[in-house]
Design a protein around this motif. Structure first.
Motif, PDB file in Angstrom:
ATOM      1  N   TRP A 185      39.181  35.597  33.208  1.00 54.87           N
ATOM      2  CA  TRP A 185      39.161  36.700  34.171  1.00 54.87           C
ATOM      3  C   TRP A 185      39.320  38.006  33.398  1.00 54.87           C
ATOM      4  O   TRP A 185      40.401  38.285  32.852  1.00 54.87           O
ATOM      5  CB  TRP A 185      40.291  36.515  35.174  1.00 54.87           C
ATOM      6  N   PHE A 186      38.267  38.801  33.354  1.00 50.57           N
ATOM      7  CA  PHE A 186      38.252  39.963  32.477  1.00 50.57           C
ATOM      8  C   PHE A 186      39.076  41.134  33.023  1.00 50.57           C
ATOM      9  O   PHE A 186      39.371  42.074  32.289  1.00 50.57           O
ATOM     10  CB  PHE A 186      36.806  40.360  32.176  1.00 50.57           C
ATOM     11  N   TYR A 187      39.476  41.051  34.270  1.00 50.82           N
ATOM     12  CA  TYR A 187      40.428  42.010  34.839  1.00 50.82           C
ATOM     13  C   TYR A 187      41.738  42.009  34.056  1.00 50.82           C
ATOM     14  O   TYR A 187      42.418  43.031  33.935  1.00 50.82           O
ATOM     15  CB  TYR A 187      40.664  41.628  36.301  1.00 50.82           C
ATOM     16  N   LEU A 188      42.090  40.851  33.484  1.00 45.16           N
ATOM     17  CA  LEU A 188      43.341  40.720  32.748  1.00 45.16           C
ATOM     18  C   LEU A 188      43.206  41.126  31.281  1.00 45.16           C
ATOM     19  O   LEU A 188      44.202  41.140  30.561  1.00 45.16           O
ATOM     20  CB  LEU A 188      43.860  39.278  32.847  1.00 45.16           C
ATOM     21  N   PHE A 189      41.984  41.437  30.849  1.00 42.01           N
ATOM     22  CA  PHE A 189      41.790  41.916  29.479  1.00 42.01           C
ATOM     23  C   PHE A 189      42.033  43.430  29.499  1.00 42.01           C
ATOM     24  O   PHE A 189      41.114  44.237  29.394  1.00 42.01           O
ATOM     25  CB  PHE A 189      40.372  41.597  29.009  1.00 42.01           C
ATOM     26  N   GLU A 305      37.049  39.200  49.976  1.00 40.84           N
ATOM     27  CA  GLU A 305      38.390  39.155  49.387  1.00 40.84           C
ATOM     28  C   GLU A 305      38.903  37.727  49.295  1.00 40.84           C
ATOM     29  O   GLU A 305      39.513  37.342  48.288  1.00 40.84           O
ATOM     30  CB  GLU A 305      39.351  40.021  50.200  1.00 40.84           C
ATOM     31  N   VAL A 306      38.682  36.942  50.349  1.00 42.57           N
ATOM     32  CA  VAL A 306      39.090  35.534  50.308  1.00 42.57           C
ATOM     33  C   VAL A 306      38.427  34.836  49.134  1.00 42.57           C
ATOM     34  O   VAL A 306      39.068  34.126  48.347  1.00 42.57           O
ATOM     35  CB  VAL A 306      38.741  34.829  51.634  1.00 42.57           C
ATOM     36  N   SER A 307      37.109  35.041  49.000  1.00 36.71           N
ATOM     37  CA  SER A 307      36.360  34.385  47.943  1.00 36.71           C
ATOM     38  C   SER A 307      36.835  34.828  46.574  1.00 36.71           C
ATOM     39  O   SER A 307      37.078  33.996  45.680  1.00 36.71           O
ATOM     40  CB  SER A 307      34.870  34.685  48.114  1.00 36.71           C
ATOM     41  N   GLN A 308      36.994  36.131  46.392  1.00 40.90           N
ATOM     42  CA  GLN A 308      37.398  36.641  45.086  1.00 40.90           C
ATOM     43  C   GLN A 308      38.803  36.166  44.703  1.00 40.90           C
ATOM     44  O   GLN A 308      39.062  35.823  43.545  1.00 40.90           O
ATOM     45  CB  GLN A 308      37.346  38.172  45.081  1.00 40.90           C
ATOM     46  N   LEU A 309      39.713  36.136  45.663  1.00 37.13           N
ATOM     47  CA  LEU A 309      41.075  35.702  45.366  1.00 37.13           C
ATOM     48  C   LEU A 309      41.086  34.236  44.917  1.00 37.13           C
ATOM     49  O   LEU A 309      41.737  33.871  43.938  1.00 37.13           O
ATOM     50  CB  LEU A 309      41.960  35.910  46.590  1.00 37.13           C
ATOM     51  N   LEU A 310      40.342  33.400  45.628  1.00 36.82           N
ATOM     52  CA  LEU A 310      40.299  31.982  45.285  1.00 36.82           C
ATOM     53  C   LEU A 310      39.507  31.738  44.005  1.00 36.82           C
ATOM     54  O   LEU A 310      39.738  30.752  43.301  1.00 36.82           O
ATOM     55  CB  LEU A 310      39.705  31.176  46.436  1.00 36.82           C
ATOM     56  N   THR A 312      39.598  33.769  41.462  1.00 35.41           N
ATOM     57  CA  THR A 312      40.305  34.380  40.337  1.00 35.41           C
ATOM     58  C   THR A 312      41.745  33.901  40.261  1.00 35.41           C
ATOM     59  O   THR A 312      42.072  33.020  39.471  1.00 35.41           O
ATOM     60  CB  THR A 312      40.233  35.922  40.429  1.00 35.41           C
ATOM     61  N   VAL A 313      42.611  34.446  41.110  1.00 36.18           N
ATOM     62  CA  VAL A 313      44.041  34.146  41.029  1.00 36.18           C
ATOM     63  C   VAL A 313      44.306  32.644  41.083  1.00 36.18           C
ATOM     64  O   VAL A 313      45.117  32.111  40.309  1.00 36.18           O
ATOM     65  CB  VAL A 313      44.812  34.873  42.148  1.00 36.18           C
ATOM     66  N   GLY A 654      45.693  43.210  43.218  1.00 35.54           N
ATOM     67  CA  GLY A 654      45.157  42.026  42.558  1.00 35.54           C
ATOM     68  C   GLY A 654      46.120  40.860  42.466  1.00 35.54           C
ATOM     69  O   GLY A 654      45.789  39.825  41.890  1.00 35.54           O
ATOM     70  N   LEU A 655      47.334  40.991  43.025  1.00 32.27           N
ATOM     71  CA  LEU A 655      48.357  39.943  43.004  1.00 32.27           C
ATOM     72  C   LEU A 655      48.698  39.500  41.583  1.00 32.27           C
ATOM     73  O   LEU A 655      49.105  38.359  41.362  1.00 32.27           O
ATOM     74  CB  LEU A 655      47.914  38.710  43.825  1.00 32.27           C
ATOM     75  N   ALA A 656      48.531  40.393  40.616  1.00 30.85           N
ATOM     76  CA  ALA A 656      48.728  40.036  39.212  1.00 30.85           C
ATOM     77  C   ALA A 656      50.189  40.192  38.803  1.00 30.85           C
ATOM     78  O   ALA A 656      50.531  40.937  37.879  1.00 30.85           O
ATOM     79  CB  ALA A 656      47.820  40.880  38.332  1.00 30.85           C
TER      80      ALA A 656
END
Length: 850
Positions: A185-189, A305-310, A312-313, A654-656
């Motif tokens: 997940w490149f959001y975490l880079f 949002e449902v799709s992206q959360l499942l 990724t997170v 992003g619940l990160a």
């Protein structure tokens, strides 16, 4: 193009080049195929020494001017690699590097129909030089890139790119789905020069905004494939494939087993490339992200949002092949907690067959490396050993936590095995876990010294200052309700598995113990149980002196008691849920805290006081699935409220985070938890009611009106299903069959065979065998009458019916339209009959003849 012209001809099966000034070897040449309405082309510009090739979805350019580099790549019109990057092979030692980007001579090009070969790609030091041949085969669905490599002398390599991809920007793609179900997940880079390395042979890079995705699959027979993803100091995304004889090892001693490193990109340790001949195939293909990973029409919610959360997170707890958990690969310490019973449940929301098969393999690995001969399941694995009890780390990195022996790891291993069996229906696989799961359960059951069917922890008192469950720095001791609730869950799941494995003795033993545990659990605290009849909730633990502890409405304990079936008293469950909601609403919390009221001083680690702080009252989202399920069965609107709250928070941050503070509801902790997605898993499991079981997909919705009209795409055991959810009308359909009902039911189908399960029946209620496409709407199903409406969309011979009825050896009347027939049920209560299929709607009624 400069000096000549190439013409494109439909159905052009030979290469034509037109020029008056150059011999054919130096011409700009074009090969074009029209196949299945998609264009396959290979264009060779011999002047600029570039080959442009591809199909209707992917276009690449290869430069062979003293190099062999793919300098451009576009996916469905989106340019992902330009001249600033490229695709090439590259080797680095500790002293130097050599690559197909720099060749002494031009390679040799041979173009044939639908493919071309590049030979004599020679690079590296003369005495140990690398010789490669590249072959590209272009079809309308993919581009197959084969590499043959010869190595003359052994090379000790610091890094290897077989090949290396340099995408233009770190945000070219949102992330990459991995072959075992995990995610880069490149959001975490979030800084230059950070790198994540994993063992997998597949990456599916995707961009949710464009809807484009690019699948890269690597096959290297007899070799191990590893991949790494780096953010460069120029903010490029560097993706590197390494093929080696053995699994790669993390490089840095300080990080021990770290797959994610910061400030550097050489995550893998040096390895030796032995002399010899090697081959591998890299297949590139376009994927329509929304079509392949789309979830349908989620009415009333933000489906993206449902799709992206499942996507990724939910996936970030997969650290590597064989290492699945709830803590992300991004954390500095990367712990995997084997004391989490919900890892298999992620699959319900993720809904990717790769995650299921990957976790199945992981559980095999845990069985072989994380369980001691006496049945003790070692609780954790991590990048570092700093969280371990000294001396407990085994050679594979599994250890006991410094906070204490966390006993729920035993129950949770068994629960996850049983749940994966439900996801796959693989009886042979679960049979391979029978002996280990029995050892794990029996280890816990032996910890019942007083015979009251409540197992005991390693510690007898909070004064020993050791944890015993997931809430690891609360000193739960002796008879722990948290662990016993999980044990009950594991026993009930595994008892059913034992019965399916034809071990009726073990099945009965585990079922009996579970029933006795339930009775003891529900006793009032004055009588040795966990029920506080004064406060109307379950306590956390009790000690040998009969003192009561954790009498502060610990939310996971009470949610589990309700959802796992220990608390089947409606008055009790409603009292618990009403109290939790009253206090959560009073504090205006967006989610349920880990405890409603404070633990008493001494019941936890000192720094957790005063309340609220960390495990003494903070908000952990990992209990979202059981929370949503508890409320969905009571007040579905409340369950949905917390799902929406989590989606709203995901849109904000992003619940990160590991958790949220109780006072300001701010994200805290760098230990990001995949469990932050579990409320959305609860949406699927409890509100939408999707429950995969080993022999059927059980649909049991608790649907607020706001969500009526939802249509879901869903994978189940190799089938792509469509699930319809409207108020009082639920349906499951595949390409041949559709079942509609106004209540819960089970569905399973194979080619020309439909199985319907009434309610939560374990056995088939009705089986249809036909070549026709059929829609079956259940109208009535009870012991006196079985009635359904049947719509047939084609006339293809007979329909054979096998109906489970209430009365064996009895005469039944089958009515359909104006016609009737009679049949007799056999000794097992099965009634078989046959009707003709036809382009018609008809209602079939089956009743007994008294």
């Amino acid at each position: 193009m400069a000096s000549s012209t190439c013409l494109k001809y439909p159905n052009f099966n030979t290469m034509k080049c037109l020029s008056k000034r150059f011999t054919p070897v130096f011409l700009i040449c074009l090969f074009v195929l029209q196949a299945k309405a998609q264009t396959i082309y290979i264009e060779n510009d011999a002047i600029s020494k570039e080959i442009t090739f591809g199909n209707s979805k992917m276009k690449l350019t290869l430069n062979y001017d003293h190099q062999c580099v793919l300098t451009h790549c576009s996916v469905n019109g989106q340019e992902v690699i330009s001249r600033a990057g490229g695709i090439f092979t590259e080797l680095r030692s500790s002293e130097t590097s050599f690559s197909s980007r720099s060749l002494e001579r031009d390679p040799v090009i041979r173009i044939k129909e639908g493919r071309f070969e590049i030979d004599k790609i020679n690079y590296g030091p003369e005495q140990a030089g690398i010789k490669e041949t590249w072959l590209f085969h272009i079809s309308d669905t993919n581009i197959r890139f084969s590499i043959k490599r010869t190595v003359r002398q052994p090379l000790v390599l610091h890094e290897a790119g077989f090949p290396s991809f340099q995408f233009d920007r770190i945000d070219t793609w949102d992330g990459a789905f991995l072959g075992h179900g995990g995610l880069a997940w490149f959001y975490l880079f979030n800084q230059p020069d950070c790198t994540y390395g994993v063992h997998t042979n597949q990456s599916v890079f995707w961009n949710a905004d464009t809807g484009n995705a690019m699948k890269i699959n690597v096959q290297a027979p007899g070799q191990t494939v590893a991949m790494k993803y780096s953010r460069s100091d120029k903010d490029q995304l560097i993706y590197q494939v390494t093929v080696a004889a053995n699994e790669m090892n993390p490089r840095y001693e300080k990080e021990k087993r770290s797959r994610f490193i910061r400030g550097k990109t050489d995550v893998w340790d040096d390895f030796t490339l032995a002399p010899g001949k090697y081959s591998q195939t890299v297949t590139l293909s376009y994927v329509d992200y929304h079509e392949t990973y789309g979830r349908g029409d989620l009415v009333g919610l933000n489906g993206q949002e449902v799709s992206q959360l499942l996507n990724t997170v939910a996936r970030i707890g997969v650290i590597d092949r064989n290492l699945f958990g709830g803590n992300s690969w991004h954390t500095p310490y990367g712990p995997i907690c084997l004391h989490e019973q919900y890892i298999a449940q992620f699959a319900i929301g993720i809904n990717d067959p790769a995650y299921v098969s990957g976790y199945q393999q992981c559980l095999d690995y845990y069985r072989d490396h994380a369980i001691q001969p006496d049945g003790r399941v070692i609780a954790r694995w991590a990048y570092l050993d700093e969280d371990a009890i000294p001396g407990t780390v085994n050679e594979w990195g599994f250890y006991e936590a410094q906070w204490g022996y966390l006993m729920d790891s035993n129950a949770d291993f068994v629960a996850n095995v049983a749940q994966v069996f439900d996801l796959t229906g693989d009886l042979g696989w679960v049979a391979g876990h029978k002996e280990t799961c029995e050892r794990a359960l029996d280890y816990l059951l032996r910890r019942d010294s007083n015979g009251n069917h409540l197992v005991e922890m390693m510690t007898n008192s909070q004064t020993e200052r050791r944890g015993s469950d997931w809430i690891d720095i609360i000193w739960a001791s002796f008879e722990n309700a948290f662990v016993n609730a999980k044990l009950y869950y594991a026993l009930t799941l595994w008892s059913r598995v034992e019965a399916l494995l034809n071990d009726e003795v073990k099945a009965a033993d585990y079922a009996r113990y579970a029933a006795a545990l339930k009775t003891s659990f529900n006793r009032p605290t004055e009588e040795g149980g966990f029920w506080d009849s004064h406060n109307q909730w379950y306590i956390h633990w009790r000690e040998p002196d009969q003192s009561i502890h954790g009498d502060n409405l610990v939310v996971p304990v009470n949610f589990m008691a309700i959802v796992y079936g220990i608390c089947d008293d409606t008055l009790r469950s409603h009292a618990i849920l009403d109290k939790i909601e009253e206090q959560t609403a009073h504090e205006q919390l967006f989610f349920w805290p880990i405890s409603i009221f404070p633990y008493a001083w001494g019941e936890g680690n000192d720094w957790q006081f005063p309340f609220p702080n960390y495990e003494n009252g903070d908000i952990f989202l990992s209990w979202g699935c059981v929370g949503v399920e508890a409320y969905a069965n009571y007040k579905p609107g409340l369950a949905l409220k917390y799902v929406e709250n989590v989606l709203d928070r995901y849109a904000q941050d992003g619940l990160a985070f590991q958790r949220y503070g109780r006072v300001n509801q701010d994200g805290r902790g760098d230990d990001i938890l995949a469990g932050n997605s579990l409320a959305i898993v609860g949406l699927y499991k409890a509100i939408y009611g999707i429950n995969p079981l080993y022999n059927r997909l059980y649909l049991n919705p608790h649907l607020p009106e706001k969500l009526a009209g939802t249509r879901l795409r869903y994978h189940y055991q190799g089938q792509r299903l469509e699930i319809g959810l409207s108020t009082g009308r639920y349906s499951i359909a595949d390409e041949q069959f559709k079942v509609v009902s106004n209540r819960d039911f089970g569905f399973d189908s194979k080619k020309n065979e439909l199985s319907f399960y009434a309610g939560n029946a374990e056995d088939i209620s009705l089986k249809l065998q036909t070549k026709a496409r059929i829609e079956l709407e259940v109208l009535d199903w009870n012991t006196d009458q079985y009635r359904w409406k049947e719509s047939s969309f084609e006339s293809l011979g007979d329909i054979n019916y096998h109906l489970k009825v209430a009365r064996p050896n009895s005469i039944y009347q089958i009515s359909y339209g104006e016609e009737q027939l009679e049949g007799e049920s056999n000794s097992l209560g099965m009634l078989d009959f046959t009707l003709k299929s036809g382009l018609q709607n008809r209602t079939i009624i089956v009743t007994t003849i008294n």
